[in-house]
Design an enzyme around this catalytic site. Structure first.
Site, PDB file in Angstrom:
ATOM      1  N   ASN A  45       0.844  -1.190   0.000  1.00  0.00           N
ATOM      2  CA  ASN A  45       0.000   0.000   0.000  1.00  0.00           C
ATOM      3  C   ASN A  45       0.884   1.246   0.000  1.00  0.00           C
ATOM      4  OD1 ASN A  45       0.576  -0.834   2.762  1.00  0.00           O
ATOM      5  ND2 ASN A  45      -0.936   0.650   3.491  1.00  0.00           N
ATOM      6  N   ILE A  46       0.384   2.274  -0.685  1.00  0.00           N
ATOM      7  CA  ILE A  46       1.105   3.534  -0.806  1.00  0.00           C
ATOM      8  C   ILE A  46       0.124   4.647  -0.447  1.00  0.00           C
ATOM      9  CG2 ILE A  46       2.425   5.046  -2.327  1.00  0.00           C
ATOM     10  CD1 ILE A  46       2.887   2.506  -4.122  1.00  0.00           C
ATOM     11  N   CYS A  56      -4.050   0.831  -2.725  1.00  0.00           N
ATOM     12  CA  CYS A  56      -3.998  -0.394  -1.937  1.00  0.00           C
ATOM     13  C   CYS A  56      -2.976  -1.366  -2.523  1.00  0.00           C
ATOM     14  CB  CYS A  56      -5.371  -1.065  -1.903  1.00  0.00           C
ATOM     15  SG  CYS A  56      -6.650  -0.073  -1.156  1.00  0.00           S
ATOM     16  N   GLU A  58      -3.187  -4.504  -3.158  1.00  0.00           N
ATOM     17  CA  GLU A  58      -3.718  -5.399  -4.176  1.00  0.00           C
ATOM     18  C   GLU A  58      -3.631  -4.767  -5.560  1.00  0.00           C
ATOM     19  OE1 GLU A  58      -5.001  -4.476  -1.240  1.00  0.00           O
ATOM     20  OE2 GLU A  58      -6.677  -5.780  -0.685  1.00  0.00           O
ATOM     21  N   CYS A  89     -10.710  -4.050   0.011  1.00  0.00           N
ATOM     22  CA  CYS A  89     -11.798  -3.070  -0.040  1.00  0.00           C
ATOM     23  C   CYS A  89     -12.632  -3.317  -1.301  1.00  0.00           C
ATOM     24  CB  CYS A  89     -11.233  -1.649  -0.021  1.00  0.00           C
ATOM     25  SG  CYS A  89     -10.397  -1.151  -1.557  1.00  0.00           S
TER      26      CYS A  89
END
Length: 127
Positions: A45-46, A56, A58, A89
Site C-alpha cells: 500500500n502507498i 492499496c 492489491e 476493499c
C-alpha cells in the site's frame, strides 16, 4: 493450489508489506498475485496525504503484473501484521475481478489464514 505456491505467495506478500508507505495509518499491507503463467508480483500500500490518492497493495501488485504484460492471474494473497485481517476493499475486489476469472484469495495476518474465491468476495461483479 499447491502448498509450496501458497507459501511463496504469503512470503512475497509479507516482504511487500515491509516496503509499505503508510505514514498516516501505520497499517502496512502487502499483496502478491500469481499470474496464469506462474509469475508472482508483489505490491504494497502507498498512502498519500490526499487520502483518496492512496493505492492499496492489491491494486499495486496487479498493476505491476499488468504493466509487465500479464492480463490474468489465478491467485492473490493479502498480508498485514497490523492486528486485523486485511480483506480487500470494494475497489480492490472489483480490480481483482477485472483480471481474474475466479481467483483464489488468501488473506492472512501472519497468524490466521483465510482462503476463499474472488466470486465470494464480490458476487455479481461489474463486467
Amino acid at each position: 493450489m499447491k502448498e509450496d505456491v501458497k507459501n511463496q505467495l504469503i512470503a512475497e506478500a509479507k516482504r511487500s508489506a515491509e516496503k509499505a508507505y503508510c505514514p498516516y495509518s501505520g497499517y502496512a499491507v502487502g499483496a502478491a498475485v500469481l499470474t496464469e503463467d506462474g509469475r508472482i508480483y508483489g505490491g504494497c500500500n502507498i498512502e498519500n496525504a490526499s487520502y483518496s490518492l492512496t493505492i492499496c497493495a492489491e491494486r499495486v501488485a496487479i498493476s505491476k503484473a499488468v504493466s509487465d504484460g500479464a492480463k490474468k492471474f489465478t491467485a492473490i494473497c493479502i498480508y498485514s501484521a497490523g492486528g486485523k485481517m486485511p480483506y480487500p476493499c470494494g475497489a480492490c475486489r472489483q480490480f481483482i475481478a477485472e483480471f481474474s476469472d475466479d481467483a483464489e484469495v488468501i488473506v492472512t495476518d501472519g497468524k490466521e489464514v483465510c482462503e476463499t474465491k474472488s466470486s465470494k468476495l464480490l458476487p455479481c461483479s461489474f463486467r
